[in-house]
Design a protein around this motif. Structure first.
Motif, PDB file in Angstrom:
ATOM      1  N   VAL A 108       0.845  -1.197   0.000  1.00  0.00           N
ATOM      2  CA  VAL A 108       0.000   0.000   0.000  1.00  0.00           C
ATOM      3  C   VAL A 108       0.878   1.243   0.000  1.00  0.00           C
ATOM      4  O   VAL A 108       0.629   2.197  -0.714  1.00  0.00           O
ATOM      5  CB  VAL A 108      -0.957  -0.012   1.212  1.00  0.00           C
ATOM      6  CG1 VAL A 108      -1.694   1.306   1.323  1.00  0.00           C
ATOM      7  CG2 VAL A 108      -1.930  -1.160   1.098  1.00  0.00           C
ATOM      8  N   GLU A 109       1.952   1.238   0.783  1.00  0.00           N
ATOM      9  CA  GLU A 109       2.853   2.388   0.829  1.00  0.00           C
ATOM     10  C   GLU A 109       3.527   2.586  -0.520  1.00  0.00           C
ATOM     11  O   GLU A 109       3.712   3.708  -0.951  1.00  0.00           O
ATOM     12  CB  GLU A 109       3.900   2.192   1.927  1.00  0.00           C
ATOM     13  CG  GLU A 109       3.321   2.285   3.317  1.00  0.00           C
ATOM     14  CD  GLU A 109       4.336   1.961   4.393  1.00  0.00           C
ATOM     15  OE1 GLU A 109       3.944   2.002   5.571  1.00  0.00           O
ATOM     16  OE2 GLU A 109       5.491   1.661   4.064  1.00  0.00           O
ATOM     17  N   THR A 110       3.893   1.503  -1.171  1.00  0.00           N
ATOM     18  CA  THR A 110       4.512   1.623  -2.484  1.00  0.00           C
ATOM     19  C   THR A 110       3.538   2.259  -3.472  1.00  0.00           C
ATOM     20  O   THR A 110       3.923   3.097  -4.265  1.00  0.00           O
ATOM     21  CB  THR A 110       4.965   0.234  -2.990  1.00  0.00           C
ATOM     22  OG1 THR A 110       5.827  -0.336  -2.022  1.00  0.00           O
ATOM     23  CG2 THR A 110       5.668   0.347  -4.307  1.00  0.00           C
ATOM     24  N   GLY A 111       2.282   1.878  -3.387  1.00  0.00           N
ATOM     25  CA  GLY A 111       1.275   2.479  -4.257  1.00  0.00           C
ATOM     26  C   GLY A 111       1.090   3.958  -3.965  1.00  0.00           C
ATOM     27  O   GLY A 111       0.970   4.772  -4.873  1.00  0.00           O
ATOM     28  N   LYS A 112       1.107   4.318  -2.688  1.00  0.00           N
ATOM     29  CA  LYS A 112       0.983   5.727  -2.309  1.00  0.00           C
ATOM     30  C   LYS A 112       2.193   6.516  -2.787  1.00  0.00           C
ATOM     31  O   LYS A 112       2.059   7.634  -3.279  1.00  0.00           O
ATOM     32  CB  LYS A 112       0.838   5.868  -0.791  1.00  0.00           C
ATOM     33  CG  LYS A 112      -0.499   5.476  -0.258  1.00  0.00           C
ATOM     34  CD  LYS A 112      -0.551   5.677   1.238  1.00  0.00           C
ATOM     35  CE  LYS A 112      -1.878   5.251   1.811  1.00  0.00           C
ATOM     36  NZ  LYS A 112      -1.930   5.440   3.261  1.00  0.00           N
ATOM     37  N   GLU A 113       3.370   5.938  -2.620  1.00  0.00           N
ATOM     38  CA  GLU A 113       4.585   6.619  -3.083  1.00  0.00           C
ATOM     39  C   GLU A 113       4.558   6.810  -4.592  1.00  0.00           C
ATOM     40  O   GLU A 113       4.963   7.852  -5.095  1.00  0.00           O
ATOM     41  CB  GLU A 113       5.826   5.813  -2.676  1.00  0.00           C
ATOM     42  CG  GLU A 113       6.100   5.820  -1.198  1.00  0.00           C
ATOM     43  CD  GLU A 113       7.223   4.873  -0.805  1.00  0.00           C
ATOM     44  OE1 GLU A 113       7.768   4.181  -1.684  1.00  0.00           O
ATOM     45  OE2 GLU A 113       7.545   4.826   0.392  1.00  0.00           O
ATOM     46  N   ARG A 114       4.077   5.814  -5.293  1.00  0.00           N
ATOM     47  CA  ARG A 114       3.992   5.907  -6.753  1.00  0.00           C
ATOM     48  C   ARG A 114       3.028   7.017  -7.173  1.00  0.00           C
ATOM     49  O   ARG A 114       3.317   7.799  -8.072  1.00  0.00           O
ATOM     50  CB  ARG A 114       3.553   4.563  -7.326  1.00  0.00           C
ATOM     51  CG  ARG A 114       3.729   4.457  -8.817  1.00  0.00           C
ATOM     52  CD  ARG A 114       3.380   3.078  -9.361  1.00  0.00           C
ATOM     53  NE  ARG A 114       4.139   2.030  -8.696  1.00  0.00           N
ATOM     54  CZ  ARG A 114       3.606   0.914  -8.195  1.00  0.00           C
ATOM     55  NH1 ARG A 114       2.311   0.683  -8.312  1.00  0.00           N
ATOM     56  NH2 ARG A 114       4.352   0.013  -7.598  1.00  0.00           N
ATOM     57  N   ARG A 115       1.887   7.101  -6.503  1.00  0.00           N
ATOM     58  CA  ARG A 115       0.924   8.154  -6.818  1.00  0.00           C
ATOM     59  C   ARG A 115       1.483   9.536  -6.489  1.00  0.00           C
ATOM     60  O   ARG A 115       1.296  10.490  -7.225  1.00  0.00           O
ATOM     61  CB  ARG A 115      -0.387   7.908  -6.069  1.00  0.00           C
ATOM     62  CG  ARG A 115      -1.240   6.817  -6.684  1.00  0.00           C
ATOM     63  CD  ARG A 115      -2.635   6.802  -6.079  1.00  0.00           C
ATOM     64  NE  ARG A 115      -2.636   6.573  -4.647  1.00  0.00           N
ATOM     65  CZ  ARG A 115      -2.668   5.374  -4.057  1.00  0.00           C
ATOM     66  NH1 ARG A 115      -2.677   4.291  -4.789  1.00  0.00           N
ATOM     67  NH2 ARG A 115      -2.681   5.267  -2.745  1.00  0.00           N
ATOM     68  N   THR A 116       2.191   9.632  -5.362  1.00  0.00           N
ATOM     69  CA  THR A 116       2.806  10.907  -4.979  1.00  0.00           C
ATOM     70  C   THR A 116       3.851  11.329  -5.999  1.00  0.00           C
ATOM     71  O   THR A 116       3.901  12.487  -6.405  1.00  0.00           O
ATOM     72  CB  THR A 116       3.445  10.800  -3.577  1.00  0.00           C
ATOM     73  OG1 THR A 116       2.437  10.425  -2.643  1.00  0.00           O
ATOM     74  CG2 THR A 116       4.072  12.117  -3.170  1.00  0.00           C
ATOM     75  N   ARG A 117       4.680  10.390  -6.423  1.00  0.00           N
ATOM     76  CA  ARG A 117       5.706  10.689  -7.419  1.00  0.00           C
ATOM     77  C   ARG A 117       5.063  11.114  -8.734  1.00  0.00           C
ATOM     78  O   ARG A 117       5.509  12.057  -9.387  1.00  0.00           O
ATOM     79  CB  ARG A 117       6.611   9.475  -7.639  1.00  0.00           C
ATOM     80  CG  ARG A 117       7.803   9.776  -8.503  1.00  0.00           C
ATOM     81  CD  ARG A 117       8.743   8.603  -8.683  1.00  0.00           C
ATOM     82  NE  ARG A 117       8.905   7.796  -7.487  1.00  0.00           N
ATOM     83  CZ  ARG A 117       8.666   6.483  -7.437  1.00  0.00           C
ATOM     84  NH1 ARG A 117       8.275   5.832  -8.496  1.00  0.00           N
ATOM     85  NH2 ARG A 117       8.830   5.813  -6.314  1.00  0.00           N
ATOM     86  N   ARG A 118       3.990  10.453  -9.114  1.00  0.00           N
ATOM     87  CA  ARG A 118       3.295  10.807 -10.354  1.00  0.00           C
ATOM     88  C   ARG A 118       2.719  12.221 -10.269  1.00  0.00           C
ATOM     89  O   ARG A 118       2.785  12.982 -11.219  1.00  0.00           O
ATOM     90  CB  ARG A 118       2.199   9.800 -10.649  1.00  0.00           C
ATOM     91  CG  ARG A 118       1.530  10.038 -11.996  1.00  0.00           C
ATOM     92  CD  ARG A 118       0.514   8.985 -12.331  1.00  0.00           C
ATOM     93  NE  ARG A 118       1.194   7.712 -12.507  1.00  0.00           N
ATOM     94  CZ  ARG A 118       0.603   6.537 -12.376  1.00  0.00           C
ATOM     95  NH1 ARG A 118      -0.669   6.463 -12.058  1.00  0.00           N
ATOM     96  NH2 ARG A 118       1.273   5.423 -12.542  1.00  0.00           N
ATOM     97  N   ARG A 119       2.162  12.571  -9.105  1.00  0.00           N
ATOM     98  CA  ARG A 119       1.619  13.926  -8.933  1.00  0.00           C
ATOM     99  C   ARG A 119       2.721  14.976  -9.026  1.00  0.00           C
ATOM    100  O   ARG A 119       2.526  16.038  -9.601  1.00  0.00           O
ATOM    101  CB  ARG A 119       0.909  14.039  -7.593  1.00  0.00           C
ATOM    102  CG  ARG A 119      -0.411  13.346  -7.558  1.00  0.00           C
ATOM    103  CD  ARG A 119      -1.099  13.553  -6.234  1.00  0.00           C
ATOM    104  NE  ARG A 119      -2.267  12.708  -6.138  1.00  0.00           N
ATOM    105  CZ  ARG A 119      -2.670  12.125  -5.032  1.00  0.00           C
ATOM    106  NH1 ARG A 119      -2.001  12.301  -3.914  1.00  0.00           N
ATOM    107  NH2 ARG A 119      -3.736  11.374  -5.027  1.00  0.00           N
TER     108      ARG A 119
END
Length: 103
Positions: A5-16
């Motif tokens: 879940v954290e990896t997914g959140k980090e990925r979304r943050t990086r994309r933003r």
């Protein structure tokens, strides 16, 4: 499972963050131009603003609609022509005006 879940959140943050990077680059150039204008180097500042618009045109032409982020206003062709045309016009004015009180 929480690490996924954290990896997914980090990925979304990086994309933003990457979504805003092209606009941030252009905005940084305009901020630098504003600083030069505030120091009474208005021609250099105006030339930097024209250059920033040309950078925006190149980024808009090279990046997809999603990657261009906030540089996307209309269609790609309209955006590139608008950014490039205004950038060239500002550069022309900044480089050709002579004399005046700000000489």
């Amino acid at each position: 499972m929480s690490s996924a879940v954290e990896t997914g959140k980090e990925r979304r943050t990086r994309r933003r963050l990457l979504y805003h990077l092209p606009f941030a680059l252009v905005l940084a150039l305009v901020g630098l131009a504003a600083a030069r204008i505030a120091m009474y180097h208005w021609r250099q500042g105006a030339a930097l603003i024209g250059g920033a618009l040309l950078v925006a045109a190149v980024l808009r032409a090279a990046l997809s609609d999603e990657q261009a982020g906030l540089l996307t206003i209309r269609s790609r062709v309209v955006d590139v022509l608008s950014y490039a045309g205004l950038g060239l016009l500002i550069l022309f004015v900044a480089l050709t005006i002579t004399g005046g009180p700000l000489g």
